[in-house]
Design a protein around this motif. Sequence first.
Motif, short mmCIF file in Angstrom:
data_model
loop_
_atom_site.label_atom_id
_atom_site.label_comp_id
_atom_site.label_asym_id
_atom_site.label_seq_id
_atom_site.Cartn_x
_atom_site.Cartn_y
_atom_site.Cartn_z
N LEU A 1 0.83 -1.21 0.00
CA LEU A 1 0.00 0.00 0.00
C LEU A 1 0.86 1.25 0.00
O LEU A 1 1.99 1.24 0.47
CB LEU A 1 -0.90 0.03 1.25
N GLU B 1 -0.26 6.81 2.15
CA GLU B 1 -1.58 7.45 2.29
C GLU B 1 -2.67 6.42 2.54
O GLU B 1 -3.56 6.63 3.38
CB GLU B 1 -1.90 8.27 1.04
N ASP B 2 -2.61 5.30 1.82
CA ASP B 2 -3.61 4.25 2.02
C ASP B 2 -3.44 3.58 3.39
O ASP B 2 -4.43 3.20 4.04
CB ASP B 2 -3.52 3.20 0.91
N GLN B 3 -2.21 3.41 3.84
CA GLN B 3 -1.97 2.88 5.18
C GLN B 3 -2.54 3.81 6.25
O GLN B 3 -3.19 3.37 7.20
CB GLN B 3 -0.47 2.67 5.42
N ARG C 1 -10.73 -1.86 8.30
CA ARG C 1 -9.89 -2.02 7.11
C ARG C 1 -8.59 -2.75 7.45
O ARG C 1 -8.06 -3.51 6.62
CB ARG C 1 -9.59 -0.65 6.52
#
Length: 387
Positions: free
Chosen positions: A189, A192-194, A282
Amino acid sequence: MPVPQTILTRKTKAAVFLVLTIDDGGEGAVRDLLADLPTLARAVSSRAPEAALSAIASVGSQAWDRLFEGPRPGSLRPFVTYEGAVHTAPSTPGDILLHIKADQLDLCFEVGRLAMDALGDAVTVVDEVHGFRYFDLRDLIGFVDGTENPVGQAAIDAITVGDEDPDFAGGSYVAIQRYVTDLEAWNGLTVEDQEAAIGRTKTDNVEMSDDVKPTNSHIALNVVEDDDGEEIDVVRDNMPYGDVSAAGERGTFYIAYSAGPDVTEEMLRKMFIGDPPGNHDRLLDFTTAVTGAQFFTPTIDFLEDLPDQPPAPPAARVATPSADRVATPPAARVATPSAGRVATPSAGRVATSERSEPDAYRDPPADGSLGIGSLASAPLPPDQTHT
């Protein structure tokens, strides 16, 4: 107030977690260890008193009536399995938990070795995890763990049973899970996605504002409030663990102490089933819960003066909790777990206890650690599972 086991300490550099089941006829040896553990831990601690050694012993629901006559903690019950549309929090065996922590792993090892030598063939090891501090209190996924832990008196209050259960006042409840993390997928990832999955910035550990934080982020789903809208705290003492080889397991051993199990049960419901249902955590897409159990942590006074042992084991042993058990938790309550470790529970793992010292309640340090402190019957409900 009875003297609690030393649960609240500064964040140590190492820990050993042992989860055990009691074999038939092993009750006497287990009772002997519970009574002797505080003394054993103090003896080992004398070799390096600066290392903050603590050994905490806790007892599971199914083991309680095999070990002690008389009343049982009012909220002691088996771990609840939560089956969501995508992820499951399993319930796995566990009669005794030994949580041994210190700044030196050799001290943890020595207490654990002496405890297991004393138990001999009275128990079976279900899980054994050796945890370590990872840089500046980070999990293996690179984020700081335990940021929202209460400190000082708030931490004591969060984990201490009060006058509502006078026979067990000063004790605590504890829930554990071992998570196995898919670091290859996680590291694939973007940062930013983390950060969106966690709800915090990675480098400086700043929580996102509510209008930016995704509703399925780890932090968003790990807040439990009471009827007045006040957040209900738990104290997490999680530790990273793992093998360096790619074929091994890596992750987090999640452990949360509380004044009652409702809060952790609600937290897990929100994480695994979702809030609303289907909106799961998530982070669970990258880390899998492979174990789950909960226990009661009695006071030092209880350990030093154990109730009588039942004259004979119960006629019918309760079945091992399994993944098809579910219970409906109280309507709105939860706490914050963290990323962790997963592996099919195999033959063995658990943790210990020790008497609080007079200076146990000190102002918490400013380095993000837990702070120093120490903690302070109903029939067993039917097996359940929540979906």
